[in-house]
Design a protein around this motif. Structure first.
Motif: not given
Lengths: 231, 247
Positions: A1, A4, A76, A79, A229, B10, B49-55, B68, B70, B72, B91-92, B135
């Protein structure tokens, strides 16, 4: 992946035309270096590798920044964070290796490599050393370009500052008599080694390779840690 | 999946966007995240979703497959709809005939057929949003995160969202969905969370009709439904239900 994702990014880079600017810059650099008559293989490739280092760093930044931020985050989610950041570096290495092939071929095709004089290395050995020098410069360029990418530096200005400052420091701190030669990758040191007649011993090159591996490893580990992060 | 005492900001100098958020999403649950613009709905969804990581704190037991969508869709990419979905399927880990059949299924389902070979940049906002939806669904997600999924969609496509949500939850997946337009009315059984002042209030009660209320049933043209609902919500009316008369 990971592969890919690296492939998806390279395809986007070529189709979107963003590869053109660093590609043209690299070709111009090659034209300048090799346009001025013949020189021995080892020293010609030594210069070429050092001059292409900032191009490799820029190419890496272009590869990593080509995607919209949201698409990088979608990748992200698909994968995972570690594979997403690794795929960026992998795509940059692949693009850089492709350009290395060009950089090795251009002087041969242009007839810029002169026949070896007594005491100089053969053309074949010179090409071998040239490939090594380019791969080391590419590794250093990918490391610098990675920490200059938008995902790490967040703003365009900071990214450019990291890229330019890093490139200048590699040259300045890489000069003979530098106060801290070990703080930068051995791009200049490799170039100097290839210009020596006769070329230094294999042991000396092994030391340079080890130095480059440690430096690139440390910087790329920093990139990976920051990217965990920063999405 | 659990949010375990999550703090998020942020940037180091920025204020906290979320403070000490603790909440649980059960498998099969639909959670609608409500809140003003800028309250932190999108931030919460991106943490999920894991796009951001908690501080500080952690998101625990996140399902392995997360979709996820988004707010937009990033349409500025040199791919056609089909090329993009093929790349995202890869990717999957989807390839070959399986990848093709999944892509065909979602292209058909979301009405993207005539846009299959169109570049993403040339798609309308709503159509691009559908590609964003596709997607996220190529592999059945254990967690589907939808950030204002109705934005830009036409009425015909809007009814697809509740159907898809029902399918994902029916298969044991959880759905987190943000909504500032009162579309929640079309999601039966949804749990309400509210994001306000950096904290998340879970178990917000649904607005029930009280005895003094009168329930109106209106029929409005499809094209005007969006605007009318937005206007009514803005005026403080509670929208209880939206349905379609089938011919």
């Amino acid at each position: 992946m990971t592969i890919a994702l690296a492939r998806m990014r390279l395809v986007a880079l070529v189709r979107g035309g963003r590869i053109l600017a660093p590609l043209i810059a690299g070709l111009v650099v090659l034209g300048i270096i090799h346009g001025g008559g013949q020189s021995p293989a080892a020293s010609a490739y030594g210069y070429s590798a050092a001059m292409l280092f900032p191009v490799f760093a820029w190419l890496t930044k272009v590869v990593l920044d080509a995607e919209p931020d949201v698409q990088r985050r979608l990748a992200r989610v698909a994968v995972g964070a570690a594979r997403e950041s690794a795929a960026g570096a992998l795509a940059a290495v692949a693009a850089g290796l492709a350009f290395t092939v060009v950089a090795i071929a251009v002087p041969l095709v242009m007839g810029a490599i002169g026949p070896p004089k007594p005491g100089e290395t053969s053309i074949v050995a010179g090409v071998g050393l040239g490939v090594l020098a380019h791969v080391l410069a590419l590794g250093a360029g990918v490391a610098l370009g990675s920490v200059a990418c938008r995902a790490v530096t967040r703003t365009v200005r900071n990214g450019v500052v990291v890229l330019v400052t890093g490139s200048v420091l590699v040259v300045v701190l890489g000069l003979r008599g530098s106060i801290a030669p070990w703080s930068v990758p051995p791009v200049m040191a490799v170039s100097r080694a290839l210009a020596e007649v006769p070329v230094p011993s294999p042991g000396a090159f092994l030391l340079l390779v080890g130095w480059a591996v440690v430096w690139c490893g440390a910087v790329l580990a920093g990139y990976a840690a920051v990217r965990r992060r920063r999405s | 999946m659990r949010f375990d005492r999550i703090w998020f900001r942020y940037a180091r100098r920025a204020g906290w966007a979320l403070t000490e958020v603790t909440a649980t999403v059960d498998p099969g649950a639909t959670v609608v995240v409500l809140g003003r613009n800028g309250a932190g709905k999108s931030t919460l969804l991106q943490l999920a979703a894991g796009v951001l990581e908690p501080v500080r704190g952690a998101v625990l037991d996140r399902p392995p497959v997360v979709g996820w969508v988004p707010e937009r869709f990033p349409a500025d990419q040199p791919f056609t709809t089909e090329q993009y979905l093929t790349a995202m399927a890869a990717l999957r880990g989807l390839r070959g005939p399986r990848s093709r059949s999944e892509i065909d299924h979602w292209i058909e389902r979301l009405g993207l057929g005539e846009h299959r070979h169109i570049r993403l940049g040339a798609l309308s906002k709503g159509t691009a949003q559908k590609v964003g939806l596709a997607q996220a669904l190529l592999v059945p997600p254990g967690l589907l995160v939808l950030d204002e999924p109705w934005e830009g969609l036409d009425s015909a496509a809007r009814t697809l969202v509740p159907q898809i949500v029902a399918e994902v939850t029916g298969a044991g997946g959880a759905v987190l969905i943000s909504d500032h337009r009162g579309e929640i009315a079309s999601l039966p059984g949804a749990i309400r969370w509210s994001v306000q002042n950096g904290t998340v209030v879970t178990g917000v009660p649904a607005p029930e009709p009280v005895p003094e209320d009168v329930i109106l049933e209106l029929a409005v043209p499809r094209a005007e439904a969006d605007q009318l609902m937005a206007r009514l919500s803005a005026e403080g009316h509670r929208i209880l239900r939206v349905r379609e008369e089938r011919a």
